[in-house]
Design a protein around this motif. Structure first.
Motif, PDB file in Angstrom:
ATOM      1  N   ARG A  66       0.951  -1.235   0.069  1.00 21.09           N
ATOM      2  CA  ARG A  66      -0.213   0.077  -0.051  1.00 21.09           C
ATOM      3  C   ARG A  66       0.764   1.081   0.000  1.00 21.09           C
ATOM      4  O   ARG A  66       1.657   1.377   0.881  1.00 21.09           O
ATOM      5  N   GLU A  70      -3.305   3.122  -2.049  1.00 22.09           N
ATOM      6  CA  GLU A  70      -3.301   2.366  -3.095  1.00 22.09           C
ATOM      7  C   GLU A  70      -2.376   0.938  -3.172  1.00 22.09           C
ATOM      8  O   GLU A  70      -1.218   1.340  -2.650  1.00 22.09           O
ATOM      9  N   LEU A  71      -2.888  -0.207  -3.483  1.00 22.64           N
ATOM     10  CA  LEU A  71      -1.955  -1.294  -3.443  1.00 22.64           C
ATOM     11  C   LEU A  71      -1.325  -0.979  -4.974  1.00 22.64           C
ATOM     12  O   LEU A  71      -1.804  -1.097  -6.088  1.00 22.64           O
ATOM     13  N   ASN A 404     -10.319 -15.563   4.197  1.00 18.52           N
ATOM     14  CA  ASN A 404     -11.011 -14.561   3.744  1.00 18.52           C
ATOM     15  C   ASN A 404     -12.065 -14.067   4.790  1.00 18.52           C
ATOM     16  O   ASN A 404     -13.206 -14.116   4.242  1.00 18.52           O
ATOM     17  N   LEU A 432      -6.825 -12.013  -5.192  1.00 20.05           N
ATOM     18  CA  LEU A 432      -6.918 -10.575  -4.631  1.00 20.05           C
ATOM     19  C   LEU A 432      -8.290 -10.598  -3.866  1.00 20.05           C
ATOM     20  O   LEU A 432      -9.331  -9.996  -4.183  1.00 20.05           O
ATOM     21  N   SER A 433      -8.532 -11.492  -2.575  1.00 24.17           N
ATOM     22  CA  SER A 433      -9.663 -11.621  -1.929  1.00 24.17           C
ATOM     23  C   SER A 433     -10.060 -10.157  -1.464  1.00 24.17           C
ATOM     24  O   SER A 433      -9.525  -9.322  -1.324  1.00 24.17           O
ATOM     25  N   GLU A 434     -11.525 -10.215  -0.652  1.00 28.62           N
ATOM     26  CA  GLU A 434     -11.838  -9.113  -0.024  1.00 28.62           C
ATOM     27  C   GLU A 434     -10.915  -8.523   0.957  1.00 28.62           C
ATOM     28  O   GLU A 434     -10.601  -7.374   1.512  1.00 28.62           O
ATOM     29  N   GLN A 437      -7.651  -7.029  -0.181  1.00 28.53           N
ATOM     30  CA  GLN A 437      -7.941  -5.795  -0.726  1.00 28.53           C
ATOM     31  C   GLN A 437      -7.744  -4.517   0.497  1.00 28.53           C
ATOM     32  O   GLN A 437      -7.537  -3.578   0.305  1.00 28.53           O
ATOM     33  N   VAL A 442       0.219  -7.577   0.176  1.00 25.66           N
ATOM     34  CA  VAL A 442      -0.179  -8.858  -0.200  1.00 25.66           C
ATOM     35  C   VAL A 442       0.684  -9.520  -1.011  1.00 25.66           C
ATOM     36  O   VAL A 442       1.579  -9.006  -1.855  1.00 25.66           O
TER      37      VAL A 442
END
Length: 715
Positions: A66, A70-71, A404, A432-434, A437, A442
């Motif tokens: 991040r 933003e990632l 998740n 990219l699971s919830e 996010q 990640v």
């Protein structure tokens, strides 16, 4: 014809671990594997389309970090340095237990083992648990109380067709594990009786000779009523009870307080059906009770499963061929995932972390002092609830691997808020699971066809998933990630209660499994005699298997139970209501579950076009009478509201559900997230949340505008 160049492996989804072959190199195709005894070539739609998730467009291909909200893609060195620095900083400021680890029931045995070792030996934290706590923990606890040992099925699936009467409680294998449905159909084809207990008339219930449709949360009363009839009508196997059990007198007294008429008032199951079910089961020469999440995901799930086990014990249908109680474990490695160290209270081999002998054995394998190992930590929901909180009980940093919780945890909006409150959230996953996010970092990990590792299926059969294709260039295995993080952490302690020493972490799965074998040796889940070569040669090996000369143990308890005296224990339990019952404001029951085309939180299956085309989104299942009272048509938007929040999805009107109950599948995030409204009330023994029953109301919506109190209609 079998493709000789294809790789023999297993499906990435449910606990059947169906055999399949993969061929085609970089874009592999799923092929039939008829020689594997569990599924004999059959695959459900999820298995048939499993290779779709290997496409780069469907999954993570580079580390993310991040930056200004933003990632963004970064190198592995940058990502891992950030994670190690963040974990070290939290540990130094707040103590080792402020760093948490949350695992998954889909991780291979090697990953589950290594994750537990990483938490205890590299981080020195007690704050570790996993999403399997939400899956089969109540059945595991009841199994251990009754039999002294927990394995999903104490017999192979192939034994099921030969039983005289099978009771399926809160299980819908027609949608959750379709290749297993043949075993249940074969019960009837071989002259046996199939009884299904479920508030909904599912595809499985349609196969049954008798369908009992109780009110959600009343499975315990139903089991007690069945035992009452067995006792009153002389269907107890007194010789078996005397020779192989203890505690019958207290269980008998509890059951006699639940006479059929009382049970009918509690459950809604007519007395005639209750008596018919009891007589079918009691008079059959052999019999089985198999449960799934229905009776288990309750705040009294351990007692409920114990009451169903009582039926097997009272009638002599346990510890005998073609008889017994079993749990239809859900996740792909739900069994192995709970055996080797990612549970809050366990060390490898299904050992208690509080047992001095167990601590000494595992510490010796890891090369640490027993006193360096932390004690029991908080269980899954308790751990999630502690995230981001200040003070000694708060977890400030969390590593999530293969889970998740944003979608799968109860009271999910609250859990999401707790995740956002963390100082550091790190997620290792395939997609990219919830939850990913929300992460600060990640880490993209290899998936089923890109790595080798073992899993333990619902029968206790240890199988080998073999690498069939190479991962994308910037994707790494979870074992490699844990090794790299452990090296960067460098054995730093928190200077206090949990000193940490430098411990070796291997990233070769076969080497990790060899260490797991040593760590599990002598434990209840003993894998010491299992090797990769042996699994390949024997289509899997059943644990316990304490030596290479041992044949493995397909059938447990035939000679004695795993209790100190060799006797099974009855559960002396009485009915009590759910933690939250309907009232004037929330007059309906909500129950949740799965659908055929989706799996668990849907993080993987929602990315497969063929599966999303089959079931594109959530829905609210309700009875026509309830729909008529509300004035709702098929497909109209409905809000399901509880004390914890609201979920919105289209109405699906069907007579397959009770008029006082609504159903939602739990695979989707967003407005239709069923777990926004579910109740986190915990079973006192297993710490299982009460996913299967809570009080709700429905609110009909007009277009985008909600009908609210005073201007809309509620029921």
């Amino acid at each position: 014809m079998t493709d000789s160049s294809a790789t023999a492996t297993h499906c990435p989804y449910c606990s059947l671990q169906c055999g399949m072959r993969l061929s085609g190199g970089a874009a592999p195709q799923v092929r039939e594997r008829a020689d594997f005894p569990v599924n004999r070539g059959a695959l459900c739609g999820k298995g048939q389309h499993a290779a779709a998730l290997l496409a780069p467009a469907a999954r993570l291909t580079t580390p993310l970090m991040r930056d200004r909200g933003e990632l963004r893609s970064v190198s592995w060195a940058v990502a891992l340095d950030r994670v190690a620095a963040g974990l070290s900083a939290v540990r130094a400021e707040h103590g080792a237990d402020a760093v948490g680890v949350f695992g998954g029931g889909g991780l291979t045995n090697e990953k589950a083992y290594q994750l537990g070792k990483f938490a205890r030996a590299a981080l020195g934290t007690a704050s570790i648990d996993y999403n399997g706590r939400f899956c089969m923990s109540s059945a595991a606890a009841a199994n251990r109380l009754a039999f002294g040992l927990d394995r999903g099925l104490p017999f192979p699936l192939a034994d099921i067709p030969h039983t005289g009467c099978l009771i399926l409680v809160g299980a819908n294998p027609a949608e959750t594990m379709p290749p297993a449905l043949r075993y249940f159909r074969e019960v009837r084809e071989d002259g046996g009786t199939l009884i299904v207990v479920d508030p909904r008339r599912t595809r499985t219930a349609e196969q049954a000779d008798l369908h009992l449709q109780p009110l959600p949360g009343t499975d315990l009363a139903l089991a007690l009523g069945l035992l009452h009839v067995l006792i009153a009508d002389g269907l107890v196997d007194a010789e078996f009870v005397a020779a192989r059990t203890t505690g019958f007198a207290r269980a008998r007294a509890a059951a006699m307080a639940h006479w059929p008429e009382r049970v009918e008032r509690i459950t809604g199951v007519p007395v005639a059906q209750l008596r018919l079910a009891a007589h079918h089961f009691g008079r059959a020469r052999t019999g089985m009770v198999l449960s799934a999440r229905g009776p288990e995901q309750q705040s009294k799930g351990t007692d409920t499963v114990g009451a169903w086990i009582n039926l097997c014990l009272a009638t002599g249908k346990a510890g005998r061929p073609h008889s017994g109680y079993g749990c239809l474990t859900g996740q792909g490695n739900g069994q192995g995932g709970r055996e080797h160290g990612q549970k809050a209270d366990q060390l490898p081999g299904y050992r208690s972390i509080e047992d001095p002998a167990a601590r000494a054995h595992v510490a010796a394998v890891w090369g640490v002092a027993p006193e360096a190992l932390p004690r029991s930590g908080r269980t899954a929901y308790e751990l999630l609830d502690s995230l981001g909180r200040s003070g000694p009980e708060g977890v400030r940093a969390l590593l999530v691997m293969g889970s998740n919780p944003v979608v799968s945890a109860p009271r999910a909006a609250h859990v999401t808020a707790r995740l956002r409150a963390l100082d550091l959230l790190v997620v290792s996953d395939v997609v990219l699971s919830e939850t990913a996010q929300l992460a600060d970092v990640v880490l993209p990990s290899t998936q089923w066809a890109e790595e080798t590792g073992t899993l333990t299926n619902v029968e206790g059969r240890v199988v080998l998933r073999q690498q069939a294709t190479a991962p994308p260039p910037e994707v790494r295995s979870d074992l490699w990630i844990l090794r790299e993080l452990a090296e960067r952490l460098g054995g730093e302690g928190d200077g206090g209660q949990h000193p940490v020493t430098r411990v070796r972490f291997d990233d070769d799965p076969e080497a990790v499994f060899a260490e797991l074998r040593r760590a599990s040796a002598g434990g209840q889940a003993d894998y010491a005699g299992i090797s990769y070569d042996r699994i390949r040669a024997e289509d899997g090996v059943f644990w316990p298997c304490p030596s290479e000369e041992h044949p493995g143990t397909p059938r447990l308890f035939l000679d004695s139970f795993a209790t100190p005296d060799g006797r099974a224990r009855f559960a002396a339990v009485g009915h009590r209501p759910a933690a939250e019952e309907p009232d004037a404001e929330y007059p309906l029951y909500l129950t949740t579950g799965r659908v055929l085309a989706q799996y668990q939180s849907g993080a993987q299956t929602r990315r497969v076009t063929a599966l999303t085309d089959a079931v594109p989104g959530p829905f609210v299942e309700l009875h026509p009478r309830l729909a008529a009272r509300l004035g709702v048509a098929e497909g109209a938007p409905l809000a399901v509201v509880s004390r914890r929040g609201r979920a919105v999805a289209p109405a699906r009107i069907t007579e397959a559900i009770r008029p006082d109950t609504v159903f939602m599948p739990f695979h989707w995030p967003g407005p239709g997230r069923a777990n926004t409204v579910t109740n986190p009330a915990l079973d006192p023994t297993s710490k299982m949340p009460e996913f299967k029953v809570c009080a709700v109301r429905l609110e009909a919506l007009q277009g985008e505008r909600e009908r609210v109190a005073g201007s809309g209609e509620r029921i």
